[in-house]
Design an enzyme around this catalytic site. Sequence first.
Site, PDB file in Angstrom:
ATOM      1  N   SER A  34       0.795  -1.222   0.000  1.00 22.88           N
ATOM      2  CA  SER A  34       0.000   0.000   0.000  1.00 22.88           C
ATOM      3  C   SER A  34       0.837   1.287   0.000  1.00 22.88           C
ATOM      4  CB  SER A  34      -0.937  -0.023   1.205  1.00 22.88           C
ATOM      5  OG  SER A  34      -1.579   1.207   1.285  1.00 22.88           O
ATOM      6  N   TYR A 106       1.374 -14.208   2.927  1.00 21.81           N
ATOM      7  CA  TYR A 106       2.460 -15.074   3.437  1.00 21.81           C
ATOM      8  C   TYR A 106       3.545 -14.098   3.902  1.00 21.81           C
ATOM      9  CZ  TYR A 106      -0.253 -18.818   1.606  1.00 21.81           C
ATOM     10  OH  TYR A 106      -1.293 -19.693   1.396  1.00 21.81           O
ATOM     11  N   ARG A 169      -6.567  -3.671   7.724  1.00 25.16           N
ATOM     12  CA  ARG A 169      -6.616  -4.997   7.113  1.00 25.16           C
ATOM     13  C   ARG A 169      -7.084  -5.945   8.199  1.00 25.16           C
ATOM     14  NH1 ARG A 169      -6.498  -2.131   3.523  1.00 25.16           N
ATOM     15  NH2 ARG A 169      -5.047  -1.977   1.782  1.00 25.16           N
ATOM     16  N   GLY A 258      -5.347  -1.674  -4.870  1.00 27.15           N
ATOM     17  CA  GLY A 258      -4.469  -0.543  -5.200  1.00 27.15           C
ATOM     18  C   GLY A 258      -5.228   0.728  -5.518  1.00 27.15           C
ATOM     19  N   ASP A 261      -4.826   3.386  -2.878  1.00 30.30           N
ATOM     20  CA  ASP A 261      -3.471   3.962  -2.846  1.00 30.30           C
ATOM     21  C   ASP A 261      -3.293   4.974  -3.978  1.00 30.30           C
ATOM     22  OD1 ASP A 261      -3.072   2.095  -0.811  1.00 30.30           O
ATOM     23  OD2 ASP A 261      -2.389   0.585  -2.248  1.00 30.30           O
TER      24      ASP A 261
HETATM   25  O1  KDG Z   1      -3.787  -1.340  -1.120  1.00 28.74           O
HETATM   26  C1  KDG Z   1      -3.522  -2.516  -1.819  1.00 28.74           C
HETATM   27  C2  KDG Z   1      -2.705  -3.305  -0.879  1.00 28.74           C
HETATM   28  O2  KDG Z   1      -3.494  -3.583   0.248  1.00 28.74           O
HETATM   29  C3  KDG Z   1      -2.258  -4.618  -1.353  1.00 28.74           C
HETATM   30  O3  KDG Z   1      -1.691  -4.578  -2.606  1.00 28.74           O
HETATM   31  C4  KDG Z   1      -1.348  -5.308  -0.397  1.00 28.74           C
HETATM   32  O4  KDG Z   1      -0.172  -3.729   0.875  1.00 28.74           O
HETATM   33  C5  KDG Z   1      -0.947  -4.636   0.840  1.00 28.74           C
HETATM   34  C6  KDG Z   1      -1.532  -5.103   2.095  1.00 28.74           C
HETATM   35  O5  KDG Z   1      -0.819  -5.053   3.084  1.00 28.74           O
HETATM   36  O6  KDG Z   1      -2.710  -5.497   2.121  1.00 28.74           O
END
Ligand code: KDG
Length: 323
Positions: A34, A106, A169, A258, A261
């Site tokens: 991100s 992972y 997340r 993405g 971002d």
């Molecule tokens: O914003 C997109 C990102 O979430 C993804 O590509 C992966 O950075 C990432 C994550 O930690 O979820």
Amino acid sequence: MKILGLGEVMIQLNPINKGPLRHATLFERHVAGSEANVIIGMSRLGFSCSFLTVVGNDEFGKSVISTLRSEGIDTNHVKIRESYPTAVYFVQRGFPVPGKTTVFYYRKGSAFSTLSPDDIEEEIFQDVGLFHTSGITPALSNSCREATSKAFEIAKDKGVKISFDTNIRRKLLPTPEEALDCLKEFIDKADYLITGLGDLNYIFPNLKMEEQLERLASMASHHELIVVKMGKEGACVFKKGELICSPGFSVEVVDELGAGDAFDAAFLASILLKKDIHESLKLANAAGALVVSALGDIEPLPSWQELEDFISFQEGKGEKLLR
Ligand code: KDG
């Protein structure tokens, strides 16, 4: 003005076809993360950028470094950790919810998860005008959280503006209580606080957006503005109790990863260039829409010209672009 980013950069394995990952056999390999996506987006919009991350001494770490370099990002502060791997994640597109993307990480025990306050040196902030990170970084390990705290302290001490995307997340912060506990100190110190409707509903359930924003604003004692991303519905800025909104653009979704971002990159770039809030939101919504139309987080990040062409076309003024 120099922009500094902090975050984990991973190898993304994205199946060529939509559907359940268990049946995927062909993948595209991308580099993504991100905060790095935001920094690369800003570099494409003309800003001088550097990025602080940690990778393993492995093939994927080399790929991360060469991607950052090829985008013109200063990699002097990228650390290489022996015996720890560069993180990898897999993407599942369009299943079980059409248009939605799921990620499988992972990244536990990755090189970046060993980031600690010792990696955050004051000199990294020399000549930096804006520091950007997100809620993913402190959620990765205790030492990552301490390192992020130190980065925020140095930035505040040196008068460097901070942009923070809550970017929750749920695989990293599985309950709203954990999310609030982990993020509150960063929310408090951010100058540009960016969030999304999903994050607001997670930490402040059963409230209207205006009420959620009042709650968030009361936790954010340094904020100049709060941005709320609402996906294809567009986005709003909450500033001094006033809400300014801009609608999104409708495009076919190939891979929604993405988009947020790309939005952040174009929004921050626009605000730093003193564009007004309406214009900044419009450009940011356009960047988000452009990124969902292709695989990979970094590849479709637009230039100013591409943003203009996209907006002209969407507004029915792009006839010449068809030829
Ligand atoms: O914003 C997109 C990102 O979430 C993804 O590509 C992966 O950075 C990432 C994550 O930690 O979820």
